[in-house]
Design a protein around this motif. Sequence first.
Motif, PDB file in Angstrom:
ATOM      1  N   TYR A 117       0.841  -1.194   0.000  1.00 45.99           N
ATOM      2  CA  TYR A 117       0.000   0.000   0.000  1.00 45.99           C
ATOM      3  C   TYR A 117       0.878   1.248   0.000  1.00 45.99           C
ATOM      4  O   TYR A 117       2.050   1.201   0.338  1.00 45.99           O
ATOM      5  N   GLY A 118       0.293   2.385  -0.334  1.00 48.90           N
ATOM      6  CA  GLY A 118       1.047   3.588  -0.654  1.00 48.90           C
ATOM      7  C   GLY A 118       1.646   4.333   0.522  1.00 48.90           C
ATOM      8  O   GLY A 118       1.726   3.833   1.644  1.00 48.90           O
ATOM      9  N   ASP A 119       2.052   5.576   0.237  1.00 54.81           N
ATOM     10  CA  ASP A 119       2.835   6.379   1.181  1.00 54.81           C
ATOM     11  C   ASP A 119       1.950   7.403   1.880  1.00 54.81           C
ATOM     12  O   ASP A 119       1.897   8.565   1.499  1.00 54.81           O
ATOM     13  N   LYS A 120       1.233   6.957   2.894  1.00 52.22           N
ATOM     14  CA  LYS A 120       0.453   7.823   3.764  1.00 52.22           C
ATOM     15  C   LYS A 120       0.727   7.430   5.206  1.00 52.22           C
ATOM     16  O   LYS A 120       1.287   6.372   5.484  1.00 52.22           O
ATOM     17  N   LEU A 121       0.293   8.273   6.150  1.00 53.51           N
ATOM     18  CA  LEU A 121       0.671   8.085   7.546  1.00 53.51           C
ATOM     19  C   LEU A 121      -0.324   7.295   8.384  1.00 53.51           C
ATOM     20  O   LEU A 121       0.052   6.748   9.417  1.00 53.51           O
ATOM     21  N   SER A 122      -1.602   7.230   7.978  1.00 49.78           N
ATOM     22  CA  SER A 122      -2.597   6.741   8.931  1.00 49.78           C
ATOM     23  C   SER A 122      -3.248   5.416   8.568  1.00 49.78           C
ATOM     24  O   SER A 122      -3.140   4.442   9.298  1.00 49.78           O
ATOM     25  N   SER A 123      -3.983   5.343   7.435  1.00 53.13           N
ATOM     26  CA  SER A 123      -4.831   4.176   7.209  1.00 53.13           C
ATOM     27  C   SER A 123      -4.947   3.840   5.735  1.00 53.13           C
ATOM     28  O   SER A 123      -4.557   4.624   4.861  1.00 53.13           O
ATOM     29  N   VAL A 124      -5.541   2.655   5.477  1.00 51.01           N
ATOM     30  CA  VAL A 124      -5.802   2.183   4.113  1.00 51.01           C
ATOM     31  C   VAL A 124      -7.232   1.670   4.035  1.00 51.01           C
ATOM     32  O   VAL A 124      -7.653   0.859   4.871  1.00 51.01           O
ATOM     33  N   LEU A 125      -7.975   2.148   3.050  1.00 49.00           N
ATOM     34  CA  LEU A 125      -9.284   1.612   2.708  1.00 49.00           C
ATOM     35  C   LEU A 125      -9.181   1.049   1.293  1.00 49.00           C
ATOM     36  O   LEU A 125      -8.958   1.786   0.339  1.00 49.00           O
ATOM     37  N   ASP A 126      -9.326  -0.264   1.171  1.00 44.32           N
ATOM     38  CA  ASP A 126      -9.119  -0.968  -0.100  1.00 44.32           C
ATOM     39  C   ASP A 126     -10.453  -1.524  -0.572  1.00 44.32           C
ATOM     40  O   ASP A 126     -11.002  -2.462   0.025  1.00 44.32           O
TER      41      ASP A 126
ATOM     42  N   ALA B 111       6.205   7.177   5.558  1.00 44.02           N
ATOM     43  CA  ALA B 111       6.518   8.550   5.145  1.00 44.02           C
ATOM     44  C   ALA B 111       5.459   9.027   4.166  1.00 44.02           C
ATOM     45  O   ALA B 111       4.947   8.247   3.365  1.00 44.02           O
ATOM     46  N   GLN B 112       5.122  10.309   4.254  1.00 42.58           N
ATOM     47  CA  GLN B 112       4.100  10.900   3.390  1.00 42.58           C
ATOM     48  C   GLN B 112       4.694  12.073   2.621  1.00 42.58           C
ATOM     49  O   GLN B 112       4.742  13.189   3.142  1.00 42.58           O
ATOM     50  N   PRO B 113       5.161  11.841   1.380  1.00 42.79           N
ATOM     51  CA  PRO B 113       5.647  12.955   0.560  1.00 42.79           C
ATOM     52  C   PRO B 113       4.547  13.996   0.380  1.00 42.79           C
ATOM     53  O   PRO B 113       3.363  13.645   0.271  1.00 42.79           O
ATOM     54  N   PRO B 114       4.884  15.280   0.372  1.00 43.40           N
ATOM     55  CA  PRO B 114       3.853  16.322   0.400  1.00 43.40           C
ATOM     56  C   PRO B 114       3.034  16.380  -0.885  1.00 43.40           C
ATOM     57  O   PRO B 114       3.563  16.267  -1.996  1.00 43.40           O
TER      58      PRO B 114
END
Length: 815
Positions: free
Chosen positions: A210-219, A567-570
């Motif tokens: 899953y991608g580059d975010k800080l909190s959660s995943v909804l698939d 890590a979450q690139p801006p």
Amino acid sequence: MKKLLFLLLLIPGFLVAQKTTILKGTIKNNLNEPIEKVSIKFGNTGDVTDKDGNYSIRIPFNEEITLIFSHVSYRTFTKIITATSRNAIRYSPTLTLKTEELKEIVVKDIRKKAEGLTSIDANKAKNIIGPNAGVENILMTLPGVNNNNELSTQYNVRGGNFDENLVYVNGIEIYRPFLIRSGQQEGLSFINSNMVQNINFSAGGFQAKYGDKLSSVLDITYRKPTETATTIDASLLGASVTFEGQFLNNKLSTITGVRYRDNSLFVNSKQIETNFRPRFTDVQTFLSYDFSEKLSLNFLGNFSLNNYDYQPISRRTRFGTVANPLELIVFYSGQEKDKYLTLFGALSADYKITDDFTLTTTASRYNTQEEEHFDIAAAYNLGEVDANIGSQNFGEVDFSQGIGSQLNHARNDLDALISNIQVKGTIKNGETQWNFGAKYQQEDIKDRIREWEVIDSLGFSIRPPFHSSNNQPYAPFEGEITPYQNIRKDNNVAINRVSGFVQFNQRSFWNDHEVFYNVGIRAQNWTVTGNGIQSKSQTIISPRAQFAIKPNWEKDMLFRLSGGLYAQPPSYRELRNFDGDVNVNVKAQKSIHYVAGMDYSFKMWERPFKLTTEVYYKDLSDVNAYSIDNVRIRYRADNLTTAFATGIDLRLNGEFVPGSDSWVSLGYLKTEENIDNRGFIARPSDQRIKFGILFQDYVPNLPDLKAYLNLVYNTGVPGGAPAYADVYRFQERLRDYKRADLGVSYIFVDANKQFSTGWLSKFKELSAGLELFNMFDIQNSITNTWVRDVYSKTQFGIPNYMTGRVLNFKVGMTF
């Protein structure tokens, strides 16, 4: 002689064919999965489904028969059928699990448990009571997922904000409009719950794939239809139509949904008197064409148009204490006209090279065109209310503390185009699996900001913060009137990203204990060009791992650990600060996740239950601090903050009422941030306590009459601060959020209740019901409006109350 004998042999078969017809179909469960070894019988005739759930039997023509569908794991289902045509008849019922164990939140297999994924029954997700029916609505019943705004589908997960959640549909990342600043402007979520097949959710510690975010995943996975059907849902809040079917010898499957939403029913229950006409329209389609067993081509498309016309008239808000009540009265003039047009298209190809090696290539493009235009003047009076019961003016304002006005103006226009192409692959070898992928993405954003605010207090124009030349009323001010806030920017930003991942998965045994683990790593490189300034190329590495063990114990338990560097690139929103300036050198926010969890399945009162527990800690660095106003997020764009989030989530699911599942959620969260080394304060998403109950019941003697009760209690979050104010001086919290929604529905037709004659025989499903939102009419607030007191020079935070009690009627049908 031989020909005569052959004809004589054909005659009995011909006579049988004239008196019978063929009945065939595919039997599936509530997750749209085929069921093998289902017995279909009438009299002494019958058949058993194959591994794909298919069956075929001959039934008598023009004669009423009773078919019995039975399976050891599913409820027996009967159907009365009369064949009125000699053409083949197709009938494909859906069977329900006997125990219905955790039907609302069903874990499909132990591997998903081990990966920390919660699988949700798609059929139940759209039936849960709530103002925004659908997938997000059921997410908000889970611990660790918070939202105090019933007009919004956005959610916070374990101390994160709205921008920190990944959302995928068929493996494609989904984006939302940039300029929306209030929940009542959102309208519709991207996800059409009538098109959904599978829902998986992770609240933290998710896998490297899953991608580059800080909190959660909804698939989310949209389904490929296997039969023709039309579903219509209608209520006082809007309507939707979904069509699905197969064509071209079942090679082409299509599902298309059209939705319309009108939030007037909710907005008219608020404290502000308005002329309000929101119109939200959405069209989605998912097409899939199977060239062969190995190659298929898919298309996912979406068109969404939100027209938001808003004309406030007046507002009256009473707040304060019983001993010292205050009242704010506001009269408005002007209007707001917003338009949000989004277009999305994705083309993907799935190629099965071997039984153990598959590749998926996807190209997608997302375009959002947004207009935010408003001119609203407000004249306000902040006064003390006479609290003396014996007074003739009891309950009326008898002293004004603040009188003034303000004028807000905006002509904001944004056009964003996001294009990407990606390749993903899976290689299996027994209990070992490799996942890998690479993606290139280009973002082009054009943002024109024209926004200002003029504030007047008792005839004196309030100067901008830190303005030193105004000595009124002691000395006349002869300069021009300067807006309190004034942003005039033209930003042209381009972002190029290259990312990839590789992940190893293994299932094995340690003695008699079942063990699962996966290890993976992600990487992303990006470069930002904005307003003629190019950033340095930046790269982040994100290693992640998960481990789970299912002991060979008498008790059914599973333990898991997960974590890694996330890590979450801006994004563009994170690059833009409060003043509209773009800082192209903003770094990725980073978070180290530590998550430990346990699942315990057991029986109580001879019925199934499951207790899920997770504890977590997140250590955040290079944080881009932000403020929240309703659903509008504004960033500092400086990476000068550190933060942490820690807590525990508990969820108990089970049949509190026999045959009907309910659950109780409890979560504790503490999240704080340290800005510029000034000390830790609560973050805007610091929702300390969450308690929720989703209770389902039915009338024992009338099981088709069902009731749904959704109770939520959240402690108050920080109430924010006035524009340009020091957030360290404004740490008061909003009042606790309390809400109860009640739904009652009657099932006329469903998979277990079919009719062969009469008008109900035309339906596969039919239901109708009533929904009572905020049944106790509790005044909940989401933000504050800040008003100056001319005497004390202080600012009062006047709560902006959300919706009151609302009654809705709805009907749903499939045929």
